[in-house]
Design a protein around this motif. Structure first.
Motif, PDB file in Angstrom:
ATOM      1  N   ILE A 104      16.942  30.379 -60.003  1.00 16.24           N
ATOM      2  CA  ILE A 104      15.763  30.565 -60.846  1.00 16.24           C
ATOM      3  C   ILE A 104      15.732  31.958 -61.462  1.00 16.24           C
ATOM      4  N   GLY A 105      15.466  32.012 -62.771  1.00 16.51           N
ATOM      5  CA  GLY A 105      15.321  33.285 -63.476  1.00 16.51           C
ATOM      6  C   GLY A 105      13.919  33.541 -63.961  1.00 16.51           C
ATOM      7  N   VAL A 106      13.098  32.477 -64.056  1.00 20.64           N
ATOM      8  CA  VAL A 106      11.702  32.613 -64.489  1.00 20.64           C
ATOM      9  C   VAL A 106      10.836  31.739 -63.580  1.00 20.64           C
ATOM     10  N   VAL A 107       9.759  32.319 -63.067  1.00 23.34           N
ATOM     11  CA  VAL A 107       8.780  31.564 -62.277  1.00 23.34           C
ATOM     12  C   VAL A 107       7.476  31.521 -63.060  1.00 23.34           C
ATOM     13  N   VAL A 108       6.949  30.319 -63.266  1.00 28.98           N
ATOM     14  CA  VAL A 108       5.668  30.142 -63.946  1.00 28.98           C
ATOM     15  C   VAL A 108       4.657  29.682 -62.902  1.00 28.98           C
ATOM     16  N   ASN A 109       3.682  30.506 -62.622  1.00 29.59           N
ATOM     17  CA  ASN A 109       2.689  30.173 -61.593  1.00 29.59           C
ATOM     18  C   ASN A 109       1.432  29.591 -62.233  1.00 29.59           C
ATOM     19  N   CYS A 110       1.270  28.281 -62.097  1.00 30.48           N
ATOM     20  CA  CYS A 110       0.093  27.588 -62.641  1.00 30.48           C
ATOM     21  C   CYS A 110      -0.871  27.174 -61.537  1.00 30.48           C
TER      22      CYS A 110
END
Length: 442
Positions: free
Chosen positions: A72-78
């Motif tokens: 993983i290079g980007v984590v999107v926390n929703c």
């Protein structure tokens, strides 16, 4: 740390209103996206990359392992919860989890950008546990040194609806009006498509780019609008703008919010709770100019977001049934409990007399009447609890059919009684079928 030119993306909360749309949208754009959620509905399981995991229970090491395993290079926390309840804790979700996530990114020893969905407004206006914990999460992220983007989204308008967005649709469909003071509250919306476009834009940027290394943007249309304006736009789409409406007293909204708080202890996540009402009255506004200037994105205005065409039939049905669903569940639960209590405590002698007059021995008639009364109460209680509501409704349908068949065999004359109690059982079964059909939230 290396910088991945086309990073793999992990979306946390991929079953939610924003998370589900963002996950699907990024995949359409060609990104490799892993969607993670505590639970996906059957209709949401569209990809083997959708992981059903107890996200909030993972420690920093387990989360770091997840990041490494999927490169993983980007984590999107929703992830987010509106209010403290037996099944949700604002502090645990907004602060403790974010702290563990930041620790996991550090442990993974990878170049990772964190994109965090937050709320607009000033910290000086934060009054609820929801807003104060959301703001604390922002402070944790800003102090972490992790490459990040905090996206403070306005009132999100999406093709699907949940919580507040569903409530707005319901208010637009039904003949009710908010009090004047609440109607004037600023309520700047944002299209969920604009959130997804922004995340895609950020994911494609180099991680070491100074301009996007640490940003905090308000995402919303720049044109001022009130909650009354948002509701009116939905009314135009639903074809209900000419309906005569009854103004709701502010006190009635307060009482409704308290009732919503109470039913949350039964597992029902009512969109009208004390936190929702407080946040609604606080309003949704901000300044999107920094976001627009940096990305070149021109956010959709509300007229374009909702669309110039009329709503589809499924949109109309959902809006009309959304609040009636709660009334249906409540009335069915009370119906079964009241039926059992009355039969057990008030009309028990009359019930056993009906059975004994038809040749039933007292030793059978009395326990039979007691068991069926307690069964009715149990069904009502099962329907009242969200986790067991489906089982309770199915049980109610089966028991009702059993009553009808049993009476047709053993006491057929009851079909002709003046008040027609048995005749009314048929519509009750239909109502339970309607409740069962509308139980899904996502």
């Amino acid at each position: 740390m290396s910088v991945t030119p086309n990073p793999r993306i992990l979306v946390l909360g991929a079953s939610g209103l924003i998370g589900r749309f963002v996950t699907d949208d990024l995949r359409r754009r060609g990104f490799h996206v892993v969607g993670a959620a505590r639970k996906f509905s059957a209709s949401q399981r569209v990809s083997p990359l959708d992981l059903q995991v107890p996200i909030l229970s993972l420690d920093a090491s387990a989360m770091a392992g997840l990041l490494v395993a999927h490169d993983i290079g980007v984590v999107v926390n929703c992830l987010g919860v509106l209010q403290d309840a037996p099944s949700s804790d604002t502090g645990a979700v907004h602060c403790e989890f974010v702290a563990r996530l930041l620790a996991a990114i550090a442990r993974s020893e990878r170049a990772v950008r964190l994109i965090h969905i937050s709320i607009p407004g000033s910290a000086d206006d934060d009054r609820t546990a929801f807003s104060t914990t959301k703001r604390e999460a922002e402070r944790l992220i800003a102090a972490s040194g992790v490459a990040h983007a905090i996206l403070r989204s306005g009132f999100v308008i999406a093709p699907s609806a949940y919580g507040g967005s569903a409530m707005v649709r319901a208010l637009a469909a039904l003949p009710f009006e908010l009090p004047d003071k609440d109607r004037a509250t600023p309520f700047q919306p944002v299209a969920v498509e604009d959130i997804a476009v922004t995340i895609a834009w950020l994911a494609a940027r180099p991680l070491d780019e100074d301009a996007t290394r640490a940003v905090n943007w308000d995402l919303m249309q720049p044109q001022p609008v009130t909650i009354a304006g948002v509701i009116e736009r939905f009314r135009i789409a639903l074809g209900t703008s000419r309906l005569r409406r009854i103004a709701l007293p502010r006190m009635l909204l307060d009482v409704g919010a308290r009732l919503g708080d109470c039913v949350s202890y039964l597992g029902w996540m009512s969109p009208l709770r004390s936190t929702a009402l407080a946040e609604l009255r606080r309003g949704v506004n901000g300044d999107p100019q920094a976001w627009m200037a940096a990305t070149g994105i021109v956010p959709k205005a509300i007229d374009d977001t909702i669309g110039a065409h009329g709503a589809s039939i499924q949109d109309k049905w959902f809006a009309r049934l959304y609040l009636i669903k709660a009334l249906t569940i409540a009335s069915l639960s009370l119906f079964w409990v009241a039926s059992g209590v009355i039969a057990l405590l008030i009309s028990f002698p009359a019930t056993t007399a009906i059975l004994t007059s038809r040749g039933w021995p007292d030793a059978i008639a009395t326990p039979f009447a007691a068991i069926t009364s307690m069964m009715d109460i149990s069904i009502g209680l099962l329907i009242a609890v969200r986790r067991t509501a489906a089982f309770g409704l199915v049980a109610g349908i089966v028991v009702s059919l059993g009553y009808l068949i049993g009476c047709a065999i053993f006491t057929p004359d009851l079909w002709l009684e003046p008040l027609g109690a048995l005749v009314k059982t048929g519509p009750a079964i239909v109502l339970m079928l309607v409740a069962l059909s509308t139980l899904d939230n996502r």
